[in-house]
Write an enzyme that holds these catalytic residues in place. Sequence first.
Site, PDB file in Angstrom:
ATOM      1  NE  ARG A  67      -3.501  -2.255   2.864  1.00 33.70           N
ATOM      2  CZ  ARG A  67      -3.213  -3.379   3.500  1.00 33.70           C
ATOM      3  NH1 ARG A  67      -2.014  -3.547   4.038  1.00 33.70           N
ATOM      4  NH2 ARG A  67      -4.099  -4.355   3.590  1.00 33.70           N
ATOM      5  CE  LYS A  98      -7.776  -0.817   5.261  1.00 35.61           C
ATOM      6  NZ  LYS A  98      -8.382  -0.616   3.942  1.00 35.61           N
ATOM      7  CG  HIS A 126      -4.611   0.387  -3.589  1.00 34.00           C
ATOM      8  ND1 HIS A 126      -3.865   0.438  -2.427  1.00 34.00           N
ATOM      9  CD2 HIS A 126      -5.543  -0.580  -3.376  1.00 34.00           C
ATOM     10  CE1 HIS A 126      -4.335  -0.447  -1.567  1.00 34.00           C
ATOM     11  NE2 HIS A 126      -5.338  -1.072  -2.114  1.00 34.00           N
ATOM     12  NE  ARG A 133      -2.887  -3.803  -1.056  1.00 35.69           N
ATOM     13  CZ  ARG A 133      -2.428  -4.634  -0.123  1.00 35.69           C
ATOM     14  NH1 ARG A 133      -1.132  -4.891  -0.054  1.00 35.69           N
ATOM     15  NH2 ARG A 133      -3.237  -5.206   0.742  1.00 35.69           N
ATOM     16  CG  HIS A 162      -6.279  -8.750   1.862  1.00 33.64           C
ATOM     17  ND1 HIS A 162      -6.560  -9.180   0.579  1.00 33.64           N
ATOM     18  CD2 HIS A 162      -6.040  -7.407   1.762  1.00 33.64           C
ATOM     19  CE1 HIS A 162      -6.484  -8.146  -0.247  1.00 33.64           C
ATOM     20  NE2 HIS A 162      -6.173  -7.076   0.445  1.00 33.64           N
ATOM     21  CE1 TYR A 209      -6.613  -7.591  -6.591  1.00 30.23           C
ATOM     22  CE2 TYR A 209      -6.796  -8.457  -4.364  1.00 30.23           C
ATOM     23  CZ  TYR A 209      -6.576  -7.400  -5.225  1.00 30.23           C
ATOM     24  OH  TYR A 209      -6.336  -6.152  -4.716  1.00 30.23           O
TER      25      TYR A 209
END
Length: 290
Positions: free
Chosen positions: A150, A175, A238, A241, A264, A273
């Site tokens: 990120r 995150k 992003h 990414r 994640h 994805y």
Amino acid sequence: MDIIDIEALLRTYEDYLVHVRRSSENTVKAYIKDIRRFFEYIQKPPKDIVRSDVEKFVKALSKGEITGGEVTETTISRYISSLKTIFDYLQLIGVVNENPTERVRHPRLRKKIPSFLTMKEVKAMINTFDEEKELKYKTIISVLYFCGLRVSELCNLRVEDVSFYPPYIKVVMGKGNKDRLVPISDSIIPLLEKYVERYKPKVYFIESRGKSIHPATVFRIVKRAAQRAGINKKIHPHTLRHSFATHLIMNNVNVKIVQELLGHANLSTTSIYLHVADKEKFDAVKKLVI
């Protein structure tokens, strides 16, 4: 709680976000704005706030009463996350006994298939920068793509978090408040070694005048690379990414591995994805015309 107390609380909380959680500048600004609006609307001290107060605020927010205009499900979800983090903090320092947001439901978000670049387009973006004159820019694009970072993670990346032996990047407090290790691709190790040798970064891996590079600067560099490469898609950091994750899935990498590399918390976030890869397959078959 009066307005002075609220501002004092927000100052200490902002310090916590910046120095402990190492949140990005944009995240800090959004959280502080959301929380200030909440306290101004509820007009209660934190210890007296209950779940119904939060739900009342969310209802007013969804009606446009807080912002003065229509808000999306994504914005509502961000407000709830902002409130959850401040009450987690208040619980941590002993101001409240429990988090009133704990059972407040986030709105159901419609998952959009993220836009991504082809491998050829990524290569064109990286190669648009001359290694002798624009080594830093080339390094930024390469790290964003090959490590799937990120923009906030790139900006907060410290020299001590990058290892060449063995080659990996340690993403500290990404995150979701979760550390992770991302292996560095062999193809960019020489580039990174050259970058370190030339710029000799002291604290942050990507520095600008002795400080961490600003996210807006990274955004401009990515846009410039896309323009030079003749890519007409809407590109932002992003996107690289998204491209990293999509290309891994297309190369049959297990989705659980991709989840860990991206950091994640939930597999469902990474699963989007899989749909991207499926779309590519359908688009490929559609080209078979007799």
